[in-house]
Design a protein around this motif. Structure first.
Motif, short mmCIF file in Angstrom:
data_model
loop_
_atom_site.label_atom_id
_atom_site.label_comp_id
_atom_site.label_asym_id
_atom_site.label_seq_id
_atom_site.Cartn_x
_atom_site.Cartn_y
_atom_site.Cartn_z
N PRO A 156 -16.80 -63.42 -3.15
CA PRO A 156 -15.66 -62.51 -3.10
C PRO A 156 -16.04 -61.10 -2.66
O PRO A 156 -17.03 -60.54 -3.11
N GLY A 157 -15.21 -60.55 -1.74
CA GLY A 157 -15.44 -59.20 -1.25
C GLY A 157 -14.15 -58.41 -1.30
O GLY A 157 -13.59 -58.21 -2.37
N GLN A 158 -13.64 -58.01 -0.15
CA GLN A 158 -12.44 -57.17 -0.12
C GLN A 158 -11.14 -57.97 -0.04
O GLN A 158 -10.09 -57.45 -0.33
N ILE A 159 -11.20 -59.22 0.36
CA ILE A 159 -10.00 -60.04 0.48
C ILE A 159 -9.84 -60.87 -0.79
O ILE A 159 -10.71 -61.67 -1.12
N ASP A 160 -8.74 -60.67 -1.51
CA ASP A 160 -8.51 -61.41 -2.74
C ASP A 160 -7.78 -62.71 -2.42
O ASP A 160 -6.61 -62.71 -2.08
N LEU A 161 -8.50 -63.83 -2.53
CA LEU A 161 -7.92 -65.12 -2.17
C LEU A 161 -7.51 -65.93 -3.39
O LEU A 161 -7.10 -67.07 -3.25
N LYS A 162 -7.59 -65.33 -4.56
CA LYS A 162 -7.36 -66.09 -5.78
C LYS A 162 -6.02 -66.82 -5.77
O LYS A 162 -5.91 -67.97 -6.18
N ASP A 163 -4.97 -66.14 -5.33
CA ASP A 163 -3.64 -66.73 -5.36
C ASP A 163 -2.97 -66.78 -3.99
O ASP A 163 -1.77 -66.99 -3.90
N ASP A 164 -3.73 -66.55 -2.92
CA ASP A 164 -3.11 -66.41 -1.61
C ASP A 164 -3.04 -67.73 -0.86
O ASP A 164 -3.91 -68.05 -0.04
N VAL A 165 -1.99 -68.49 -1.13
CA VAL A 165 -1.79 -69.78 -0.46
C VAL A 165 -1.46 -69.56 1.02
O VAL A 165 -1.84 -70.36 1.87
N VAL A 166 -0.75 -68.47 1.34
CA VAL A 166 -0.32 -68.22 2.71
C VAL A 166 -1.52 -68.05 3.64
O VAL A 166 -1.60 -68.66 4.71
N ILE A 167 -2.49 -67.19 3.24
CA ILE A 167 -3.69 -67.00 4.06
C ILE A 167 -4.44 -68.31 4.20
O ILE A 167 -4.84 -68.71 5.30
N ALA A 168 -4.64 -69.00 3.08
CA ALA A 168 -5.37 -70.27 3.12
C ALA A 168 -4.68 -71.27 4.04
O ALA A 168 -5.32 -71.98 4.81
N ASN A 169 -3.35 -71.30 3.97
CA ASN A 169 -2.59 -72.25 4.77
C ASN A 169 -2.77 -72.01 6.26
O ASN A 169 -2.84 -72.95 7.06
N LYS A 170 -2.86 -70.74 6.67
CA LYS A 170 -3.03 -70.41 8.08
C LYS A 170 -4.37 -70.91 8.61
O LYS A 170 -4.51 -71.19 9.80
N LEU A 171 -5.36 -71.01 7.73
CA LEU A 171 -6.68 -71.47 8.17
C LEU A 171 -6.65 -72.93 8.63
O LEU A 171 -7.41 -73.32 9.50
N PHE A 172 -5.77 -73.73 8.01
CA PHE A 172 -5.65 -75.13 8.44
C PHE A 172 -5.21 -75.18 9.90
O PHE A 172 -5.71 -75.99 10.69
N ASN A 173 -4.26 -74.32 10.26
CA ASN A 173 -3.81 -74.25 11.65
C ASN A 173 -4.95 -73.86 12.58
O ASN A 173 -5.11 -74.42 13.67
N LEU A 174 -5.76 -72.88 12.15
CA LEU A 174 -6.86 -72.42 12.99
C LEU A 174 -7.89 -73.52 13.21
O LEU A 174 -8.39 -73.68 14.33
#
Length: 210
Positions: A156-174
C-alpha cells in the motif's frame, strides 16, 4: 471489444451484473416499516432496477451486496490458462476484496508478459523490453497502470484500494485490452494472411525483399 462499464453506486447506467447488458438503472430508496405502522427511509439502503432485465440489485452503504457477482467481461480466451485462472479468481473475490483482486491482476500481467516472450520475473524489466521491441505507448501505459495499481495492492502506498471496486473493475478491462491487441489481433491477422493464395504471398515476399 465491446466497452464495459462496471456497476457503480447511483450511476444512471452501467452493465447489469445480472444480465450483463449495458442499460439504464432506476434507483429507489427503501422504507423501514415498524410494527406500529410507522415507517421511515433507510438512507443506507438503496435498490437499482435494470431496465433491460427488470431485476434488482441491492446496495448497502454505497456497496453492492446483491448479487455477489460483478458481471465483469469474460477473460480473453487467447491468454494462457493459468492467466485466465488468475483473472477468474480475481473476479470471484472482487466485491469482497478489491485489493486482493488487483493483486491477482498484477500477477496475471506478470504471467502475460511471459506469454509475450519475456522472463516474467520483473514486470518493469519485461515492459521495458517490450517497448524496445516496438510495444505501442498505449499498451505500455495500460501495462503500467495494472502494474502500479496491482503493486499498490500488495504494498500500500498513495492509492487506497481497500474498498475501491470501481478502480479494480477497470483493471479487468485493461488486461483484456492488452491481450486483445498483443495476442488476439496478431493471431487473427496471421490467420487472414495465411489464407491468401500462395502466388500472392510470394509476390508480397518478393516486394518486401526488393
Amino acid at each position: 471489444m465491446v466497452p464495459y462499464k462496471a456497476p457503480s453506486f447511483n450511476e444512471s447506467s452501467f452493465n447489469c451484473p445480472l444480465c450483463n447488458a449495458y442499460s439504464q438503472q432506476l434507483w429507489c430508496n427503501v422504507l423501514k416499516i415498524f410494527p406500529n405502522g410507522g415507517n421511515t427511509q433507510a438512507p443506507e439502503l438503496r435498490l437499482s432496477q435494470c431496465t433491460h432485465c427488470q431485476k434488482l440489485t441491492i446496495w448497502l452503504n454505497q456497496k453492492m451486496i446483491y448479487p455477489d457477482v460483478t458481471g465483469i467481461p469474460t477473460a480473453n480466451p487467447d491468454m494462457d490458462k493459468d492467466i485466465i485462472d488468475d483473472y477468474n479468481e480475481a473476479s470471484s473475490i472482487l466485491n469482497k476484496s478489491p485489493r486482493g483482486a488487483t493483486a491477482l491482476l498484477r500477477l496475471a500481467i506478470q504471467k502475460l508478459c511471459k506469454q509475450l516472450g519475456e522472463e516474467g520475473k520483473n514486470i518493469n524489466d519485461d515492459i521495458a523490453n517490450l517497448v524496445k521491441k516496438g510495444l505501442s505507448p498505449m499498451i505500455q501505459q495500460s501495462l503500467d497502470v495494472v502494474r502500479v495499481i496491482g503493486n499498490n495492492a500488495v504494498h500500500p502506498g498513495q492509492i487506497d484500494l481497500k474498498d475501491d471496486v470501481v478502480i479494480a473493475n477497470k483493471l479487468f478491462n485493461l488486461v483484456n485490452i492488452i491481450a486483445q491487441v498483443m495476442i488476439s489481433q496478431p493471431k487473427e491477422i496471421e490467420k487472414l494472411y495465411g489464407g491468401l493464395p500462395e502466388n500472392q504471398k510470394k509476390a508480397i515476399e518478393k516486394r518486401d525483399k526488393s
